[in-house]
Design an enzyme around this catalytic site. Structure first.
Site, PDB file in Angstrom:
ATOM      1  N   GLU A 195       0.840  -1.126  -0.106  1.00 17.41           N
ATOM      2  CA  GLU A 195       0.011  -0.097   0.410  1.00 17.41           C
ATOM      3  C   GLU A 195       1.033   1.421  -0.090  1.00 17.41           C
ATOM      4  OE1 GLU A 195      -0.228  -2.884   2.570  1.00 17.41           O
ATOM      5  OE2 GLU A 195      -2.829  -2.810   1.974  1.00 17.41           O
ATOM      6  N   MET A 230      24.166   9.607   3.710  1.00 18.77           N
ATOM      7  CA  MET A 230      23.882  10.359   4.252  1.00 18.77           C
ATOM      8  C   MET A 230      23.875  10.788   5.738  1.00 18.77           C
ATOM      9  SD  MET A 230      23.068  14.086   2.853  1.00 18.77           S
ATOM     10  CE  MET A 230      22.695  14.327   1.796  1.00 18.77           C
TER      11      MET A 230
END
Lengths: 581, 108
Positions: A48, A482
């Site tokens: 979903e 990062m």
């Protein structure tokens, strides 16, 4: 016609032709109605979250409403990240979920969750339908609300029994969004207003008075459909300009006064211009913290003029001298007429900004050593040169996202799909799927990191099912780059749970989904790798091994001032030696 | 209809950082009168915005009539109350937000 069938009729009436969904218990009546419906293409994703992010990508690429559908309980909760992503970036979504039958709500029934309650903070509005006859009006209102003013997701939670209940013909005829006393004004309507005219005049007075005025634009330009009027204003005013992450592409990359992205990973020229300007003309942006850095030191010498569709953004971070809450097209056209008639006198400032750009733009020397490892910036620059102006690039979140923002030359904001506000790893692949459905004739590339790719990798099955020709590029540094970078720079280089050197074999993984794949790891393979995947008619994956220790430069410490940009501190010679090792 | 397409001109540029424009951490008390449609989760919507935008509910009264809620909120917080008003007015079912007689006494 029951509630479920009416939903499909509403889709048809509102020209909704593509929806992204996943069936389950309480939404089954809608899926049963889909069996007999040929007007809507239902795209079955494999999670979903993939549905919500695909609907988001569809909306971003097309400018139309994105629609996603799921069942109650886990179906609804799995949508939440995707809907929050759309909310943060003001993307118009219609979210439809099944709910347990009305009589079972509050009984802790199977797959019951309080969807209305748990999503209040991530929607523009939401409904729990308690009467089948109210459904037609709710659908019309929800579709209008999601796209009006500052767009956003609108969620309709519908109990299963309501989906099965007949809608009376009188109620089903409800087709117009009839404004009531409580209806909010729509700022996308044409507005002529004495106060606005006065503010536009004051804007012009301040622009003419300023010696160093700067244009600052964000994602609101695209949301307002104001790309053309923005470009006309940027061209005729000849104002030096900076963009936010979501404003990339606003001025096009050929505008000679465009300085690039500002903020935490913005270029030195853009941040310098903000620091030195005496007037900041902010259009379609909210002055978010990743762009401004520490507010006290942001544009310290500037008067601010703030023009936006959402008046709640005014004076939130910085107090503005002038605020204008109106249709951006109207305001930009009015400003353009005036600066065309009487051009601004800012030649010295333009020259100064261009000088800064030559020395403080996004610099990344292409590695001339053929056998050297690939760096992210070098790869993205080649990708930009080869893929060209018309390609849609859908990013995930992390270092690769910033390298794309810095080094890809975007000519239109809808070509750059990126999760700006929420920063959702796993956004890129499903968003690319949505974009490919929205623009079937356009090349779509998902540029992912190895961490982000694994967050929604199940959507490879969706690509295979629909034989979507999109391309996937994984910049694989075998870590959460990062996070590693911030641990290196701000946490004493103490690496903590960022290692991903046990990634799967991405080439084999793609092939398991019938998607051909290539692996490259040397600089001299970049061009051939990119050209090969772009030439292939179907979906294809390019696995690119990149240097692990490469950082995104420049950078600003979170919460720090944009004045205190940190540049690459490693001597070039040492870097070359590291790369060769 | 209390929200309108607007523009404004002010005379100074100020950073709104930390808790108040002046940077002090003192908390002020405000009374807001809100009128909104009575709908499922309406009051939750309202209270959530109050909390997220940095205010504490010190008192609340609600009256329901003709499909509307009339709500009086007594709030404590150090951020500009106008910021909260703007955010509340963005709620689709909120019709009106009026600042009551501002008893701007410090409660911190």
């Amino acid at each position: 016609m029951n509630g479920a069938q009416h939903i499909l009729q509403a889709f048809q009436q509102h020209s909704i032709t593509t929806v992204f969904g996943y069936p389950g218990g309480c939404i089954m009546p809608l899926y049963d109605a889909l069996v007999d419906d040929v007007s809507v293409e239902h795209v079955l994703c494999r999670h979903e979250q993939g549905c919500a992010l695909a609907a988001d990508g569809y909306a971003r690429a097309s400018g139309n409403l994105g629609v996603c559908i799921a069942t109650s309980g886990p179906g609804a909760t799995n949508l939440i990240t995707g809907v929050a992503n759309a909310f943060q970036d003001s993307v118009p979504l219609l979210v439809i979920t099944g709910q347990v039958p009305a009589g079972l709500i509050g009984t802790d029934a199977f797959q019951e969750t309080d969807v209305l309650g748990m999503t209040l903070g991530i929607v523009k509005h939401s409904y729990l339908v308690d009467d089948a006859d109210s459904l037609p009006g709710i659908l019309v209102e929800a579709i209008a609300l999601a796209q009006s003013g500052r767009p956003g997701p609108v969620w309709i939670d519908i109990p299963k029994d309501i989906l099965l209940t007949q809608v009376t013909p009188e109620a089903a005829d409800y087709q117009e969004f009839k404004p009531s006393e409580s209806t909010k004004p729509r700022t996308d309507q044409t507005t002529h207003n004495v106060a606005i005219d006065k503010s536009i005049n004051e804007t012009l007075r301040l622009l003419r008075e300023a010696r160093q005025p700067l244009l600052y634009s964000g994602g609101g330009i695209t949301l307002a459909g104001a790309e053309d009027s923005f470009r006309e204003f940027a061209e005729h005013s000849a104002l030096p300009g900076v963009v936010t992450l979501k404003g990339i592409g606003n001025p096009g990359h050929r505008n000679p006064n465009h300085l690039g992205m500002l903020g935490m990973h913005g270029c030195r020229a853009a941040n310098r211009a903000v620091d030195e300007c005496d007037l900041l003309l902010v259009i379609g942006a909210r002055l978010d913290d990743r762009a401004t850095g520490k507010p006290d030191t942001f544009a310290p010498n500037a008067k601010i003029i703030h023009i936006d569709a959402d008046s709640a953004e005014f004076n939130k971070i910085k107090t503005a001298a002038v605020t204008i809450n109106a249709n951006l097209n109207d305001v930009l056209r009015a400003l353009t007429r005036e600066v065309q008639a009487q051009p601004l006198n800012i030649e010295a400032w333009q020259k100064q900004c261009r000088t800064w750009l030559t020395t403080g733009g996004f610099q990344a020397a292409d590695n001339e050593e053929a056998l050297a490892p690939i760096t992210g910036p070098a790869f993205v620059r080649q990708l930009s040169r080869i893929a060209g102006d018309d390609t849609i690039i859908s990013c995930d979140v992390g270092q690769h996202q910033m390298w794309v923002a810095q080094h890809y030359q975007f000519n239109h904001p809808r070509q750059h799909l990126t999760s700006g506000g929420l920063g959702t790893m796993g956004f890129g692949l499903p968003a690319a799927i949505g974009a490919q459905f929205a623009k079937p004739g356009t090349a779509v590339i998902n540029v992912a990191g190895d961490g982000s790719f694994m967050m929604n990798a199940q959507e490879l099955a969706t690509i295979r099912r629909y034989r979507l020709p999109l391309k996937i590029i994984i910049l694989d540094n075998q870590c959460l780059g990062m996070v590693r970078q911030q641990q290196e720079l701000f946490y004493g280089n103490r690496e903590s749970h960022i290692n991903l050197d046990d990634n799967p074999d991405f080439v084999a993984m793609a092939r398991a989904f019938d998607i051909p794949a290539l692996h490259i790891n040397r600089t001299d393979q970049i061009r051939r790798g990119i050209e090969t995947i772009l030439a292939y008619k179907g979906p294809m994956l390019l696995h690119v091994s990149v240097a692990r220790e490469e950082n995104v430069w420049p950078t600003v410490k979170p919460g720090g001032s944009n004045r205190d940009m940190i540049e690459d501190t490693k001597p070039a010679k040492k870097k070359t030696e590291e790369n060769a090792a | 209809m209390s929200q309108a397409i607007t523009s404004s001109i002010t005379t100074s540029s100020t950073t709104i950082s930390g808790t108040t424009k002046s940077g002090t951490a003192s908390s002020n008390r405000h009374v807001l009168h809100c009128r909104m449609e009575s709908e499922p989760a309406g009051l939750e919507r309202l209270c959530r915005v109050v909390r997220v935008r940095g205010f504490r509910i010190a008192g609340m009264s609600v009256e329901s009539s003709g499909g509307h809620f009339d709500i009086a909120l007594t709030l404590e917080g150090s951020r500009p109350i106008s910021m909260l008003q703007s955010q509340l007015l963005k709620l689709h079912t909120v019709d009106e937000v009026v600042l009551g007689a501002q008893r701007a006494r410090s409660v911190a």
